[in-house]
Enzyme design. Structure first.
Site, PDB file in Angstrom:
ATOM      1  N   LYS A  22       9.542 -13.894  -6.287  1.00  0.00           N
ATOM      2  CA  LYS A  22       8.256 -14.003  -5.582  1.00  0.00           C
ATOM      3  C   LYS A  22       7.094 -13.731  -6.543  1.00  0.00           C
ATOM      4  CE  LYS A  22       6.623 -10.309  -3.053  1.00  0.00           C
ATOM      5  NZ  LYS A  22       5.283  -9.952  -3.487  1.00  0.00           N
ATOM      6  N   ASN A  23       7.224 -12.664  -7.321  1.00  0.00           N
ATOM      7  CA  ASN A  23       6.106 -12.268  -8.177  1.00  0.00           C
ATOM      8  C   ASN A  23       5.923 -13.167  -9.390  1.00  0.00           C
ATOM      9  OD1 ASN A  23       5.639 -10.260  -6.392  1.00  0.00           O
ATOM     10  ND2 ASN A  23       6.247  -8.568  -7.731  1.00  0.00           N
ATOM     11  N   CYS A 116       0.413  -6.078   1.446  1.00  0.00           N
ATOM     12  CA  CYS A 116       1.008  -4.887   2.044  1.00  0.00           C
ATOM     13  C   CYS A 116       0.095  -3.681   1.829  1.00  0.00           C
ATOM     14  CB  CYS A 116       2.370  -4.610   1.410  1.00  0.00           C
ATOM     15  SG  CYS A 116       3.688  -5.653   2.031  1.00  0.00           S
ATOM     16  N   ARG A 121      -5.449  -0.599  -3.724  1.00  0.00           N
ATOM     17  CA  ARG A 121      -5.376  -1.924  -4.345  1.00  0.00           C
ATOM     18  C   ARG A 121      -6.750  -2.553  -4.585  1.00  0.00           C
ATOM     19  NH1 ARG A 121       0.055  -4.984  -2.357  1.00  0.00           N
ATOM     20  NH2 ARG A 121       0.260  -5.308  -4.560  1.00  0.00           N
ATOM     21  N   ASP A 305       8.309  -1.329  -7.053  1.00  0.00           N
ATOM     22  CA  ASP A 305       8.856  -2.185  -5.992  1.00  0.00           C
ATOM     23  C   ASP A 305      10.308  -1.847  -5.646  1.00  0.00           C
ATOM     24  OD1 ASP A 305       6.484  -3.487  -5.789  1.00  0.00           O
ATOM     25  OD2 ASP A 305       7.127  -5.359  -6.702  1.00  0.00           O
ATOM     26  N   ARG A 397       8.394 -11.443   3.807  1.00  0.00           N
ATOM     27  CA  ARG A 397       7.418 -11.781   2.758  1.00  0.00           C
ATOM     28  C   ARG A 397       8.097 -11.913   1.403  1.00  0.00           C
ATOM     29  NH1 ARG A 397       1.758  -8.814   3.592  1.00  0.00           N
ATOM     30  NH2 ARG A 397       1.370 -10.189   1.850  1.00  0.00           N
TER      31      ARG A 397
HETATM   32  C1  UD1 Z   1       2.008  -6.694  -8.702  1.00  0.00           C
HETATM   33  C2  UD1 Z   1       3.170  -7.139  -7.859  1.00  0.00           C
HETATM   34  C3  UD1 Z   1       3.634  -6.002  -6.958  1.00  0.00           C
HETATM   35  C4  UD1 Z   1       3.951  -4.780  -7.780  1.00  0.00           C
HETATM   36  C5  UD1 Z   1       2.788  -4.414  -8.703  1.00  0.00           C
HETATM   37  C6  UD1 Z   1       3.125  -3.300  -9.666  1.00  0.00           C
HETATM   38  C7  UD1 Z   1       2.734  -9.515  -7.623  1.00  0.00           C
HETATM   39  C8  UD1 Z   1       2.380 -10.641  -6.724  1.00  0.00           C
HETATM   40  N1  UD1 Z   1       2.745  -8.295  -7.065  1.00  0.00           N
HETATM   41  O1  UD1 Z   1       0.950  -6.351  -7.811  1.00  0.00           O
HETATM   42  O2  UD1 Z   1       4.794  -6.442  -6.256  1.00  0.00           O
HETATM   43  O3  UD1 Z   1       4.201  -3.684  -6.932  1.00  0.00           O
HETATM   44  O4  UD1 Z   1       2.407  -5.568  -9.474  1.00  0.00           O
HETATM   45  O5  UD1 Z   1       4.249  -3.609 -10.410  1.00  0.00           O
HETATM   46  O6  UD1 Z   1       3.043  -9.706  -8.776  1.00  0.00           O
HETATM   47  N2  UD1 Z   1      -5.409  -1.564  -9.617  1.00  0.00           N
HETATM   48  C9  UD1 Z   1      -6.731  -1.160  -9.639  1.00  0.00           C
HETATM   49  N3  UD1 Z   1      -7.686  -2.118  -9.849  1.00  0.00           N
HETATM   50  C10 UD1 Z   1      -7.384  -3.432 -10.061  1.00  0.00           C
HETATM   51  C11 UD1 Z   1      -6.025  -3.836 -10.039  1.00  0.00           C
HETATM   52  C12 UD1 Z   1      -5.066  -2.872  -9.807  1.00  0.00           C
HETATM   53  O7  UD1 Z   1      -7.036   0.010  -9.470  1.00  0.00           O
HETATM   54  O8  UD1 Z   1      -8.308  -4.247 -10.265  1.00  0.00           O
HETATM   55  C13 UD1 Z   1      -4.366  -0.547  -9.358  1.00  0.00           C
HETATM   56  C14 UD1 Z   1      -3.643  -0.830  -8.046  1.00  0.00           C
HETATM   57  O9  UD1 Z   1      -4.340  -0.282  -6.962  1.00  0.00           O
HETATM   58  C15 UD1 Z   1      -2.316  -0.150  -8.301  1.00  0.00           C
HETATM   59  C16 UD1 Z   1      -2.089  -0.352  -9.794  1.00  0.00           C
HETATM   60  O10 UD1 Z   1      -3.365  -0.647 -10.343  1.00  0.00           O
HETATM   61  O11 UD1 Z   1      -2.431   1.224  -8.008  1.00  0.00           O
HETATM   62  C17 UD1 Z   1      -1.130  -1.488 -10.123  1.00  0.00           C
HETATM   63  O12 UD1 Z   1      -1.614  -2.696  -9.591  1.00  0.00           O
HETATM   64  P1  UD1 Z   1      -1.261  -4.124 -10.193  1.00  0.00           P
HETATM   65  O13 UD1 Z   1      -0.415  -3.963 -11.408  1.00  0.00           O
HETATM   66  O14 UD1 Z   1      -2.524  -4.899 -10.319  1.00  0.00           O
HETATM   67  O15 UD1 Z   1      -0.387  -4.738  -9.043  1.00  0.00           O
HETATM   68  P2  UD1 Z   1      -0.528  -6.147  -8.355  1.00  0.00           P
HETATM   69  O16 UD1 Z   1      -0.803  -7.189  -9.392  1.00  0.00           O
HETATM   70  O17 UD1 Z   1      -1.390  -6.072  -7.168  1.00  0.00           O
END
Ligand code: UD1
Length: 418
Positions: A22-23, A116, A121, A305, A397
């Site tokens: 998925k990711n 989720c 986030r 995850d 999902r």
């Molecule tokens: C992706 C994955 C998700 C996984 C996560 C961490 C996909 C579609 N989803 O989510 O399944 O759990 O990586 O391995 O690939 N953050 C900020 N500001 C930002 C962006 C992120 O503070 O602009 C924080 C988030 O709140 C979180 C952490 O950074 O606490 C990690 O987020 P991130 O690595 O961006 O995860 P996703 O890309 O949303």
């Protein structure tokens, strides 16, 4: 609405073959916007998040067809419209539209993404990175407007190795003239896959899998048929379920290197792991030991995850385990449901102290997010008696027909409408 009815106690035995992650699929689908020709993604399960991403692309004028296990995407006629608010809110990956729409049209507009509810986030790291590349950003209460007329290549240093922000920076830079260097990039295997994908379309990305990624902008990307990497989190989930129930399961089509932190933890619990080139076999007695410390973190650390599913496993492991969640601040929402099943878990902020109990008992529980839902299924498969798991929409999902896969391994699980 649907629910799963699970009669626990069966051992899991057999083989499963993974589909694409998925990711990996979600950023690749969005990346198709950078290409004006048809792209085929192979071996993709039509899970809910993938279908939602398809809807986003279609609403913007692209075409998406599901043909067997292939997804055919053509973004020749896509337009730089605002991304539909309702859809954006339903899927966090809509954030990828910023990178691809800016890359292709030098403008993008989206509502704030959903997904989720596992933490705040925010998207500040995405926004800061885009600003460093000259994008003008107008953050309004309901939506974000990005204008990339002055978009240029350059250096971007991420304040945290965010997976999504790294992918967005790669996408925005792929068609931007000159060399863009992304520092403190996330190193997840799905990012390496995005590099492979863009390069297969004629792009020029280097360094994915390390903390420094270099993207040299090319004029255009061309059509490709591509098989995304398999789902390491689905693999880890099924192996963890087998570890909890006892049994002998082989997961085919996965890269064992990408799952190292998970298989190492399973070994500490007492499982036997055999790794071959493209498969992992797990043998478990079902009587496992605790893990002194399980700390989640960006790859190659233990994946956030997999944290909920592992907590469900440790709930019946002899001894006490400490789980520390360092990625998402709100990823223990499922704990109350496990406690309903007899688990002994003391929560303190981002830490959970899990004291293994002899058995979990069947209960009626409800998933509130994707991986938390997988944890409840893990617990129900192990528990004595018949459990009901609500919240199938969250589980769908990320897991395609999970009940069919588990049934093929000998589990007693059915999906019923209610
Ligand atoms: C992706 C994955 C998700 C996984 C996560 C961490 C996909 C579609 N989803 O989510 O399944 O759990 O990586 O391995 O690939 N953050 C900020 N500001 C930002 C962006 C992120 O503070 O602009 C924080 C988030 O709140 C979180 C952490 O950074 O606490 C990690 O987020 P991130 O690595 O961006 O995860 P996703 O890309 O949303």
């Amino acid at each position: 609405m649907e629910k799963f009815i699970i009669m626990g106690g069966n051992r899991l035995n057999g083989e499963i073959t993974l589909q694409a992650a998925k990711n990996a699929i979600l950023p690749l689908m969005s990346c198709c916007i950078l290409c004006a020709q048809e792209v085929t993604l192979r071996n993709c399960p039509p899970i809910t998040d993938v279908k939602k991403m398809a809807e986003i692309i279609e609403r913007m004028g692209g075409s998406v067809q599901f043909v067997g296990d292939d997804i055919k995407i053509c973004c020749a006629d896509i337009e730089p419209l605002a991304v539909d608010e309702e859809l954006t809110k339903s899927i966090r990956s809509s954030i990828f539209m910023l990178g691809s729409m800016l890359g292709r049209f030098k403008r993008a507009e989206i509502s704030y993404p959903g997904g989720c509810e596992i933490g705040k986030r925010p998207i500040d790291i995405h926004i800061a990175g885009l600003k460093e590349l000259g994008v003008d950003i107008n953050e309004m209460p309901e939506c974000i407007e990005c204008v990339g007329e002055k978009l240029h290549s350059g250096k971007v240093k991420l304040s945290f190795p965010s997976v999504g922000a790294t992918e967005n920076m790669i996408m925005v830079a792929a068609l931007t003239k000159g060399k863009t260097v992304i520092e403190n990039a996330a190193r997840e295997p799905e990012i390496v896959d995005l590099e492979r994908f863009i390069n297969a379309m004629g792009g020029c990305v280097e360094g994915a899998g390390t903390s420094v990624i270099t993207v040299k902008g090319v004029e255009k990307l061309h059509s490709v048929t591509f098989t995304p990497i398999s789902d390491r989190i689905a693999a880890g989930t099924y192996l963890t379920m087998c570890a909890a129930c006892g049994g002998d399961v082989t997961v085919r089509g996965c890269c064992s290197e990408d799952l190292k932190s998970v298989t190492e933890a399973l070994k500490i619990c007492g499982c036997r792991i055999e790794e071959n080139d493209r498969s992992i076999r797990l043998v478990s007695s079902g009587n496992l030991s605790s893990v002194p410390l399980l700390r989640t973190g960006p790859f190659p650390a233990f994946p956030t995850d997999m944290q909920p599913q592992f907590c469900a496993l440790l709930a019946t492991a002899g001894g006490t385990s400490l789980i520390e969640e360092t990625v998402f601040e709100n990823r223990f929402k499922y704990v109350g449901q496990l406690e309903n099943m007899g688990a002994d878990i003391a929560l303190q902020g981002r830490r959970a102290l899990v004291t293994g109990v002899r058995e979990l008992h069947a209960s009626i529980v409800s998933a509130e997010d994707l991986r938390g839902g997988a944890a409840l299924i893990t617990a129900a498969l192990r528990a004595d008696g018949v459990s009901t798991v609500y919240g199938t929409k969250y589980i769908d999902r990320g897991y395609y027909r999970i009940e069919e896969i588990l049934t093929s391994l000998g589990a007693d699980i059915v999906r019923v409408s209610c």
